[in-house]
Write a protein that holds these residues in place. Structure first.
Motif, PDB file in Angstrom:
ATOM      1  N   GLN A 152     -37.639  -6.910  -7.369  1.00 52.09           N
ATOM      2  CA  GLN A 152     -36.969  -5.655  -7.020  1.00 52.09           C
ATOM      3  C   GLN A 152     -35.668  -5.857  -6.268  1.00 52.09           C
ATOM      4  OE1 GLN A 152     -38.563  -3.417  -8.685  1.00 52.09           O
ATOM      5  NE2 GLN A 152     -40.113  -5.038  -8.944  1.00 52.09           N
ATOM      6  N   VAL A 153     -35.348  -7.084  -5.902  1.00 51.27           N
ATOM      7  CA  VAL A 153     -34.146  -7.328  -5.099  1.00 51.27           C
ATOM      8  C   VAL A 153     -32.873  -6.838  -5.794  1.00 51.27           C
ATOM      9  CG1 VAL A 153     -32.727  -9.116  -4.006  1.00 51.27           C
ATOM     10  CG2 VAL A 153     -35.219  -9.213  -3.815  1.00 51.27           C
ATOM     11  N   PRO A 154     -32.652  -7.124  -7.091  1.00 52.10           N
ATOM     12  CA  PRO A 154     -31.417  -6.611  -7.735  1.00 52.10           C
ATOM     13  C   PRO A 154     -31.308  -5.091  -7.694  1.00 52.10           C
ATOM     14  CG  PRO A 154     -32.404  -8.333  -9.074  1.00 52.10           C
ATOM     15  CD  PRO A 154     -33.397  -8.006  -8.000  1.00 52.10           C
ATOM     16  N   ALA A 155     -32.381  -4.372  -8.060  1.00 55.73           N
ATOM     17  CA  ALA A 155     -32.330  -2.908  -8.044  1.00 55.73           C
ATOM     18  C   ALA A 155     -32.176  -2.375  -6.628  1.00 55.73           C
ATOM     19  CB  ALA A 155     -33.590  -2.344  -8.693  1.00 55.73           C
ATOM     20  N   ALA A 156     -32.838  -3.029  -5.663  1.00 54.48           N
ATOM     21  CA  ALA A 156     -32.735  -2.587  -4.276  1.00 54.48           C
ATOM     22  C   ALA A 156     -31.330  -2.770  -3.722  1.00 54.48           C
ATOM     23  CB  ALA A 156     -33.745  -3.345  -3.409  1.00 54.48           C
ATOM     24  N   LEU A 157     -30.628  -3.788  -4.188  1.00 59.48           N
ATOM     25  CA  LEU A 157     -29.261  -4.038  -3.726  1.00 59.48           C
ATOM     26  C   LEU A 157     -28.216  -3.370  -4.613  1.00 59.48           C
ATOM     27  CD1 LEU A 157     -29.514  -7.829  -2.753  1.00 59.48           C
ATOM     28  CD2 LEU A 157     -29.674  -5.822  -1.257  1.00 59.48           C
ATOM     29  N   GLY A 158     -28.643  -2.815  -5.745  1.00 56.95           N
ATOM     30  CA  GLY A 158     -27.705  -2.147  -6.632  1.00 56.95           C
ATOM     31  C   GLY A 158     -26.824  -3.080  -7.417  1.00 56.95           C
ATOM     32  N   VAL A 159     -27.321  -4.274  -7.763  1.00 53.71           N
ATOM     33  CA  VAL A 159     -26.542  -5.241  -8.540  1.00 53.71           C
ATOM     34  C   VAL A 159     -27.252  -5.527  -9.855  1.00 53.71           C
ATOM     35  CG1 VAL A 159     -25.545  -6.295  -6.480  1.00 53.71           C
ATOM     36  CG2 VAL A 159     -27.675  -7.219  -7.423  1.00 53.71           C
ATOM     37  N   ASP A 160     -26.496  -6.016 -10.818  1.00 53.55           N
ATOM     38  CA  ASP A 160     -27.055  -6.292 -12.150  1.00 53.55           C
ATOM     39  C   ASP A 160     -26.994  -7.793 -12.408  1.00 53.55           C
ATOM     40  OD1 ASP A 160     -28.064  -6.079 -14.677  1.00 53.55           O
ATOM     41  OD2 ASP A 160     -26.190  -5.428 -15.603  1.00 53.55           O
ATOM     42  N   VAL A 161     -28.096  -8.478 -12.120  1.00 55.42           N
ATOM     43  CA  VAL A 161     -28.188  -9.922 -12.365  1.00 55.42           C
ATOM     44  C   VAL A 161     -29.494 -10.205 -13.092  1.00 55.42           C
ATOM     45  CG1 VAL A 161     -26.797 -10.580 -10.357  1.00 55.42           C
ATOM     46  CG2 VAL A 161     -29.272 -10.359 -10.122  1.00 55.42           C
ATOM     47  N   HIS A 162     -29.552 -11.350 -13.765  1.00 56.32           N
ATOM     48  CA  HIS A 162     -30.738 -11.718 -14.527  1.00 56.32           C
ATOM     49  C   HIS A 162     -31.025 -13.205 -14.325  1.00 56.32           C
ATOM     50  CE1 HIS A 162     -30.610  -7.849 -16.613  1.00 56.32           C
ATOM     51  NE2 HIS A 162     -29.297  -8.038 -16.723  1.00 56.32           N
ATOM     52  N   LEU A 167     -37.335 -16.651  -7.903  1.00 55.75           N
ATOM     53  CA  LEU A 167     -36.629 -17.201  -6.749  1.00 55.75           C
ATOM     54  C   LEU A 167     -35.132 -17.267  -7.018  1.00 55.75           C
ATOM     55  CD1 LEU A 167     -39.115 -20.064  -5.764  1.00 55.75           C
ATOM     56  CD2 LEU A 167     -38.786 -17.875  -4.604  1.00 55.75           C
ATOM     57  N   VAL A 168     -34.786 -17.664  -8.232  1.00 50.43           N
ATOM     58  CA  VAL A 168     -33.374 -17.706  -8.620  1.00 50.43           C
ATOM     59  C   VAL A 168     -32.817 -16.293  -8.716  1.00 50.43           C
ATOM     60  CG1 VAL A 168     -31.748 -18.429 -10.416  1.00 50.43           C
ATOM     61  CG2 VAL A 168     -33.721 -19.868  -9.867  1.00 50.43           C
ATOM     62  N   LEU A 169     -33.607 -15.367  -9.254  1.00 51.73           N
ATOM     63  CA  LEU A 169     -33.177 -13.982  -9.393  1.00 51.73           C
ATOM     64  C   LEU A 169     -32.834 -13.385  -8.035  1.00 51.73           C
ATOM     65  CD1 LEU A 169     -32.916 -11.468 -11.298  1.00 51.73           C
ATOM     66  CD2 LEU A 169     -35.283 -10.946 -10.668  1.00 51.73           C
ATOM     67  N   GLY A 170     -33.718 -13.584  -7.071  1.00 47.51           N
ATOM     68  CA  GLY A 170     -33.487 -13.039  -5.742  1.00 47.51           C
ATOM     69  C   GLY A 170     -32.249 -13.612  -5.080  1.00 47.51           C
ATOM     70  N   THR A 393     -48.649 -19.586  -8.431  1.00 45.49           N
ATOM     71  CA  THR A 393     -48.329 -18.294  -9.050  1.00 45.49           C
ATOM     72  C   THR A 393     -46.834 -18.027  -8.997  1.00 45.49           C
ATOM     73  OG1 THR A 393     -50.482 -17.397  -8.424  1.00 45.49           O
ATOM     74  CG2 THR A 393     -48.765 -15.817  -8.961  1.00 45.49           C
ATOM     75  N   ILE A 394     -46.226 -18.292  -7.856  1.00 38.58           N
ATOM     76  CA  ILE A 394     -44.792 -18.046  -7.687  1.00 38.58           C
ATOM     77  C   ILE A 394     -43.962 -19.059  -8.471  1.00 38.58           C
ATOM     78  CG2 ILE A 394     -42.913 -17.905  -5.993  1.00 38.58           C
ATOM     79  CD1 ILE A 394     -45.108 -17.158  -3.924  1.00 38.58           C
ATOM     80  N   THR A 395     -44.421 -20.303  -8.488  1.00 36.75           N
ATOM     81  CA  THR A 395     -43.633 -21.376  -9.092  1.00 36.75           C
ATOM     82  C   THR A 395     -43.795 -21.442 -10.596  1.00 36.75           C
ATOM     83  OG1 THR A 395     -43.971 -22.646  -7.048  1.00 36.75           O
ATOM     84  CG2 THR A 395     -43.111 -23.840  -8.968  1.00 36.75           C
ATOM     85  N   PHE A 396     -45.018 -21.254 -11.094  1.00 34.14           N
ATOM     86  CA  PHE A 396     -45.280 -21.407 -12.535  1.00 34.14           C
ATOM     87  C   PHE A 396     -45.603 -20.039 -13.156  1.00 34.14           C
ATOM     88  CE2 PHE A 396     -46.556 -25.413 -10.446  1.00 34.14           C
ATOM     89  CZ  PHE A 396     -45.614 -26.258 -11.017  1.00 34.14           C
ATOM     90  N   ASP A 397     -46.870 -19.776 -13.430  1.00 41.29           N
ATOM     91  CA  ASP A 397     -47.297 -18.494 -13.966  1.00 41.29           C
ATOM     92  C   ASP A 397     -48.721 -18.231 -13.528  1.00 41.29           C
ATOM     93  OD1 ASP A 397     -49.247 -19.416 -16.176  1.00 41.29           O
ATOM     94  OD2 ASP A 397     -47.425 -20.528 -16.653  1.00 41.29           O
TER      95      ASP A 397
END
Length: 562
Positions: A152-162, A167-170, A393-397
């Motif tokens: 949710q970090v991109p939407a919460a900050l109002g930026v468009d990243v992928h 961890l990279v997304l945030g 869970t965070i690192t793999f799936d």
């Protein structure tokens, strides 16, 4: 010929057991069920929109999933109070599939996962949920909560990243926002998060997420804040159609489909178990639950929805709101459908940052601090399993994390069993109390001696037998021969005590070994019984006090134990 006939008859009988029946509606209470359904529908609306957005398929896909899967699973599932729809755990699995294979790939994965789930239900695989220990469940729940929050970090900050990894997304979202800061989206997200958490604490029965989203939407429109909204929402359900199958990528979709099916099975059966614990007399059918979730995932992709599973949070709201039958979950789907038909235009005005705030609050609420602390302090093995599962869970799936957690839990269980192995000759004398136990039956007293390790698999089998005791007023559990106990065994023991006490059956424990008291104390079992003075050093002391309870003699707790 007769053999083929017998096989066909057996197969038909097996299928019949998984189908709806008239007895599904014997607990129907229209007033309570409809009220509960409306409440769950209001709670589910922002979550369905948010999880649809997080999956990469769009908010409307989340709504469709909540409506279609919620209705199908309510009718065909194995629990009468379970509520199904899009969940945070599932969006974690779906996001990479959308990135690689596109929307059609997700729909095909949903269909394939539905087939797998129906097959698991028919094969009777539901019973294997008992082999998933509590630290593994808590570990991947914590991991899922962290992933949901980071997504949710991109939407919460109002930026468009992928990015594929959260961890990279945030980190990318934060870097982009720092380069071009804007305050409105973070303010909306933070305000919604705080409001949802505050309302959950102050007014727990109020649909706080809906209140917060409505407030943010009205403020954004009236004050002209300019926060990005979720956009157009269809005002009707899509016409059902078969998704376009990417035949060239079909082999690459098999493993994701298995992962989706495994997650759906795990989360649905865990949710059903939680529902059983919260409801009086509720016992779900694990195999039918798998088949029902499979049918839901077979139908939902035809309407453009994402794979679904039972939702623990919405199921808990359903039970707390007084639901007694499948009508509650079914009416929750109808409420969402009415919202789509009547209020789609207003739903499209919801700010994306507001949904991000709802999901961040959901992630926070997923982490139960008391349970986490208790597991970390119970045994080193439980703490290690929980930590490794969460990190994996965070690192793999999720599927990899659960497998790693199960392997690690099995290792610690085997090591503890090996350490506690004994070969002792026990003489058959009066200390065995066998004759006395037999005579106690006439006094509605039953004494059980627990032998060997109280672990996650073995504990489930023999402790649940105690729930079915009839015409018993007092149960004495003799713990002196328990060689080892872990967090799951202690949880099951606490659950059995609560269930029996809820049926006005008094539970007494005798002979708890000092090195087992720490696990029971950290998980609340020890204090729960010690408060009523129902812990005894020896079996004769426990049986003497049991006779007082069985005879319904008035006494003070101080008479129970030294």
């Amino acid at each position: 010929m007769s053999t083929a006939t017998d096989v066909a008859r057996t197969a038909t009988a097996r299928i019949t057991l998984l189908l709806p029946r008239r007895s599904d509606w014997t607990h129907l209470r229209p007033g309570r069920d409809l009220t509960a359904g409306v409440m769950v529908g209001l709670v589910a609306l922002p979550l369905a929109l948010g999880f649809g957005e997080s999956s990469g398929m769009g908010a409307s896909a989340g709504l469709v999933t909540a409506i279609v899967a919620g209705a199908v699973a309510a009718i065909f599932g194995g629990s009468r109070v379970q509520v199904s729809g899009p969940t945070g755990a599932m969006t974690v699995v779906l996001l990479p599939i959308v990135a690689v294979h596109g929307p059609d790939g997700v729909l095909v994965v949903g269909l394939m996962a539905g087939v797998v789930l129906v097959g698991l239900g028919y094969a009777g695989a539901g019973r294997f949920i008992r082999y998933v220990p509590v630290p593994v469940v808590e570990g991947f729940t914590i991991g899922i909560a962290v992933i949901i929050a980071l997504q949710q970090v991109p939407a919460a900050l109002g930026v468009d990243v992928h990015a594929e990894k959260v961890l990279v997304l945030g980190s990318r979202a934060i870097e982009t926002w720092v380069a071009h800061p804007a305050g409105i989206s973070p303010a909306v997200a933070a305000g919604v998060t705080v409001l949802v958490l505050a309302l959950a604490r102050v007014v727990p029965l109020l649909p706080g997420s809906l209140v917060a989203v409505v407030a943010a939407t009205l403020a954004n429109s009236a004050l002209g804040w300019g926060a990005t909204t979720i956009g157009h929402i269809p005002s009707s359900l899509p016409v059902p159609s078969v998704p376009s199958v990417p035949w060239g990528d079909l082999d690459a979709l098999v493993l994701p489909a298995v992962a989706v099916a495994a997650l759906a099975a795990l989360e649905s059966l865990l949710s059903a178990t939680v529902a059983d614990a919260m409801s009086v007399g509720q016992r779900h059918d694990s195999d039918r639950e798998l088949a029902g979730q499979g049918l839901a995932n077979l139908v939902t992709p035809l309407f453009g929805g994402i794979p679904a599973t039972a939702a623990i949070a919405r199921t808990a709201v359903n039970v707390r709101s007084g639901a007694t039958s499948r009508l509650a979950a079914l009416s929750h789907a109808i409420v969402l459908l009415l919202i789509v038909l009547v209020a789609a235009r207003w739903v499209g005005e919801i700010p994306r940052a507001a949904l991000a705030g709802v999901l961040i609050a959901t992630a926070v609420q997923m982490v139960r601090v008391s349970s986490l602390t208790a597991l970390l302090r119970s045994t080193r093995g439980d703490a290690a399993v929980l930590t490794v599962t969460a990190v994996a869970t965070i690192t793999f799936d999720l599927v990899t994390a659960v497998l790693v957690g199960l392997v690690l839990a099995g290792f610690f269980a085997l090591r503890e069993t090996a350490r506690s192995a004994r070969l002792e000759e026990v003489p058959l004398d009066d200390s065995d109390h066998a004759d006395e136990e037999q005579s106690l039956l006439d006094e509605h007293i039953v004494a059980y001696r627990l032998d060997g390790p109280l672990f996650f698999a073995a504990a489930h089998d023999f402790l649940l037998e105690l729930v079915d005791l009839a015409h018993v007023r007092v149960v004495v559990l003799r713990m002196s021969h328990v060689s080892a106990i872990d967090a799951t065994g202690a949880h099951l023991l606490a659950d059995i005590v609560r269930r029996l006490e809820g049926r006005h059956v008094t539970v007494l424990l005798s002979g708890v070994q000092p090195h087992h008291e720490r696990v029971l104390r950290e998980l609340g079992v020890h204090d729960q019984l010690a408060h009523e003075r129902h812990l005894f050093a020896t079996t004769p002391d426990a049986i003497s006090h049991a006779r007082i309870h069985a005879a319904r003699v008035a006494h003070s707790p101080a008479e129970g134990a030294p």
